[in-house]
Design a protein around this motif. Structure first.
Motif, short mmCIF file in Angstrom:
data_model
loop_
_atom_site.label_atom_id
_atom_site.label_comp_id
_atom_site.label_asym_id
_atom_site.label_seq_id
_atom_site.Cartn_x
_atom_site.Cartn_y
_atom_site.Cartn_z
N TYR A 1 0.80 -1.23 0.00
CA TYR A 1 0.00 0.00 0.00
C TYR A 1 0.83 1.28 0.00
O TYR A 1 0.33 2.35 -0.38
CB TYR A 1 -0.95 0.02 1.20
CG TYR A 1 -0.30 0.24 2.53
CD1 TYR A 1 -0.04 1.53 3.01
CD2 TYR A 1 0.04 -0.83 3.35
CE1 TYR A 1 0.57 1.73 4.24
CE2 TYR A 1 0.65 -0.63 4.58
CZ TYR A 1 0.90 0.64 5.02
OH TYR A 1 1.51 0.83 6.23
N GLU B 1 3.28 4.19 -1.16
CA GLU B 1 3.48 4.75 -2.50
C GLU B 1 4.71 5.64 -2.58
O GLU B 1 4.86 6.43 -3.50
CB GLU B 1 2.23 5.54 -2.93
CG GLU B 1 0.98 4.66 -3.03
CD GLU B 1 -0.25 5.45 -3.42
OE1 GLU B 1 -0.16 6.71 -3.46
OE2 GLU B 1 -1.30 4.83 -3.67
N LYS C 1 6.68 2.04 -4.29
CA LYS C 1 5.79 2.33 -5.42
C LYS C 1 6.04 1.38 -6.59
O LYS C 1 5.26 1.37 -7.55
CB LYS C 1 5.95 3.78 -5.87
CG LYS C 1 7.34 4.15 -6.34
CD LYS C 1 7.43 5.65 -6.60
CE LYS C 1 8.84 6.08 -6.99
NZ LYS C 1 8.94 7.54 -7.15
N ARG D 1 -7.09 -3.16 4.69
CA ARG D 1 -6.32 -2.07 4.09
C ARG D 1 -6.05 -2.31 2.60
O ARG D 1 -5.86 -1.35 1.85
CB ARG D 1 -5.01 -1.92 4.85
CG ARG D 1 -4.18 -0.73 4.42
CD ARG D 1 -3.26 -0.28 5.53
NE ARG D 1 -2.45 -1.34 6.11
CZ ARG D 1 -1.95 -1.29 7.34
NH1 ARG D 1 -2.20 -0.26 8.13
NH2 ARG D 1 -1.20 -2.28 7.80
N ASN D 2 -6.05 -3.57 2.16
CA ASN D 2 -5.56 -3.85 0.81
C ASN D 2 -6.57 -4.50 -0.13
O ASN D 2 -6.28 -4.64 -1.32
CB ASN D 2 -4.34 -4.77 0.90
CG ASN D 2 -3.13 -4.08 1.49
OD1 ASN D 2 -2.52 -3.22 0.87
ND2 ASN D 2 -2.77 -4.46 2.71
N ARG E 1 -7.16 -2.74 -3.29
CA ARG E 1 -5.99 -2.47 -4.12
C ARG E 1 -5.58 -3.68 -4.95
O ARG E 1 -5.16 -3.54 -6.09
CB ARG E 1 -4.80 -2.06 -3.23
CG ARG E 1 -5.00 -0.78 -2.45
CD ARG E 1 -3.86 -0.58 -1.45
NE ARG E 1 -3.99 0.66 -0.73
CZ ARG E 1 -3.40 1.80 -1.07
NH1 ARG E 1 -2.65 1.83 -2.15
NH2 ARG E 1 -3.58 2.89 -0.36
N TRP E 2 -5.66 -4.86 -4.34
CA TRP E 2 -5.18 -6.08 -4.97
C TRP E 2 -6.19 -7.20 -4.74
O TRP E 2 -6.91 -7.19 -3.74
CB TRP E 2 -3.83 -6.52 -4.36
CG TRP E 2 -2.80 -5.44 -4.28
CD1 TRP E 2 -2.48 -4.69 -3.19
CD2 TRP E 2 -1.96 -4.98 -5.35
NE1 TRP E 2 -1.50 -3.79 -3.50
CE2 TRP E 2 -1.15 -3.95 -4.82
CE3 TRP E 2 -1.79 -5.34 -6.69
CZ2 TRP E 2 -0.21 -3.27 -5.58
CZ3 TRP E 2 -0.85 -4.68 -7.45
CH2 TRP E 2 -0.07 -3.66 -6.90
#
Length: 370
Positions: free
Chosen positions: A135, A137, A142, A159-160, A163-164
């Motif tokens: 997470y 960046e 990144k 948290r993720n 994102r994935w």
């Protein structure tokens, strides 16, 4: 599928991540559905059901006094870099359908960016050592990539997951080895006439071993045993001689001896503020040893709300009080929880969760390539 687990320490050391990868790989291989291979820096171990490839490295102990700068932020990353330099020459990712690691940055970069422009297998990153690569960046973070993320605690998953492609899977233990039993203190030279407080931990700042010693030192006659090693070993020994002379010891043991060491303890103390999971929690839970640990979302998820050994680990007095209480009255409660803990955190059950997720990631990756 052809499944490859890559981690520099495999078959050479027995830290939490290495133990987890070897256990999951073993249980997946036993299913007989896949070709499983581990790639590390140790030697092949007879009778393991998977293949093993050895790639050498320069061990992290050689880098403990090396300068720190991004991305070489620690001796473990220095070690990883030397391993990857060798792996680029000797490992072929094209022989895999899916790869797994928990090592960042260099192993992850090798598996997701090398060779440039070439076809690569699907890659799964496991948050054994933290989820910040997934997470963050800034700086080298990144450049993180993966096709699937195994989150070892609910904080990481929340948290993720946006994102994935993510899944929540804990670590575990082998219930055939980690089960209740009689103490064998004489085997380790431990006293029979005083309470034994056990810490199973690397001697690094984040584990707060020195803070744990300060709390235990205030308990009269308590013997502190730390199973682990690391760069704080000299500070640990010096503090022990100052605060509790003759009542502390530091040891490193073969993995096969750890269940007997747990059984020989009155309580296990683990005062770190954060763990990606903490195999020691599952091991102590299954053996029936009372645990004193920091009270936060991860430990409540593992032990359940209301577990008596969860305290604010920033409060040294609270640690002392909780350890003292566990010594006096914690064993019956811990033994009553052992069977349920062993079932929940069995590596066999956890490996099946891993394989289900790997199938999903592999199928999605193959469809995308089409």
């Amino acid at each position: 599928m052809r499944i490859h687990f890559l981690l520099p320490g495999l078959h050479r050391v027995h830290r939490g991540a290495e133990v987890a990868f070897e256990a999951v790989a073993t249980e997946i291989a036993k299913l007989g559905l896949d070709e499983v291979k581990l790639v590390g820096s140790g030697d092949p171990i007879p009778d393991r059901p998977y293949d093993f490839q050895r790639i050498g490295l320069i061990p992290r102990e050689r880098f403990e006094r090396a300068p720190k700068f991004p991305p070489f932020r620690s001796e473990s990353i220095d070690e990883e870099a030397t391993w990857v330099l060798n792996a680029l020459r000797h490992y072929r990712s094209r022989d895999a359908d899916i790869t797994l690691t928990c090592s960042y940055p260099f192993v992850n970069w090798m598996l997701t960016r090398w060779p440039p422009g070439g076809k690569r297998p699907a890659h799964v990153f496991v948050t054994q050592n933290g989820d910040w690569p997934a997470y963050a960046e800034n700086s080298e973070y990144k450049l993180f990539r993966c096709d699937g993320l195994v989150c070892t605690n609910p904080i990481y998953f929340e948290r993720n997951e946006a994102r994935w492609p993510s899944v929540l899977i804990p670590n575990g233990m082998n219930p055939e080895r980690f089960s209740p039993g009689a103490p064998v203190r004489a085997r380790f030279g431990l006293p029979e006439d005083r309470p034994v407080v056990l810490m199973v931990s690397a001697l690094i700042d984040s584990k707060r071993v020195l803070d744990g010693m300060r709390a235990v030192a205030r308990i009269p006659d308590a013997e502190l045993v730390v199973a682990g090693d690391g760069p704080l070993r000299d500070q640990f020994d010096a503090l022990g001689k100052e605060l509790m002379p003759g009542r502390f010891r530091r040891m490193t043991l073969p993995l096969a001896e750890m269940p007997n060491l747990y059984r020989s303890a009155d309580v296990m103390l683990h005062p770190t503020f954060h763990e990606s999971f903490g195999n020691v929690y599952a091991e102590a839970l299954a053996i029936g040893v009372p645990v004193v640990a920091h009270d936060y979302a991860v430990t409540r998820w593992i032990f359940g709300d209301g577990y008596p050994g969860l305290v604010d680990a920033a409060d040294s007095d609270a640690i002392t009080a909780a350890v003292s209480k566990a010594i006096k009255e914690g064993k019956p409660d811990a033994l009553a929880r052992a069977a349920a803990g062993a079932e929940r955190f069995s590596w066999r059950n956890i490996a099946r969760q891993y394989r289900d997720f790997l199938v999903e990631v592999h199928d999605r990756h193959r469809a995308a390539r089409r």
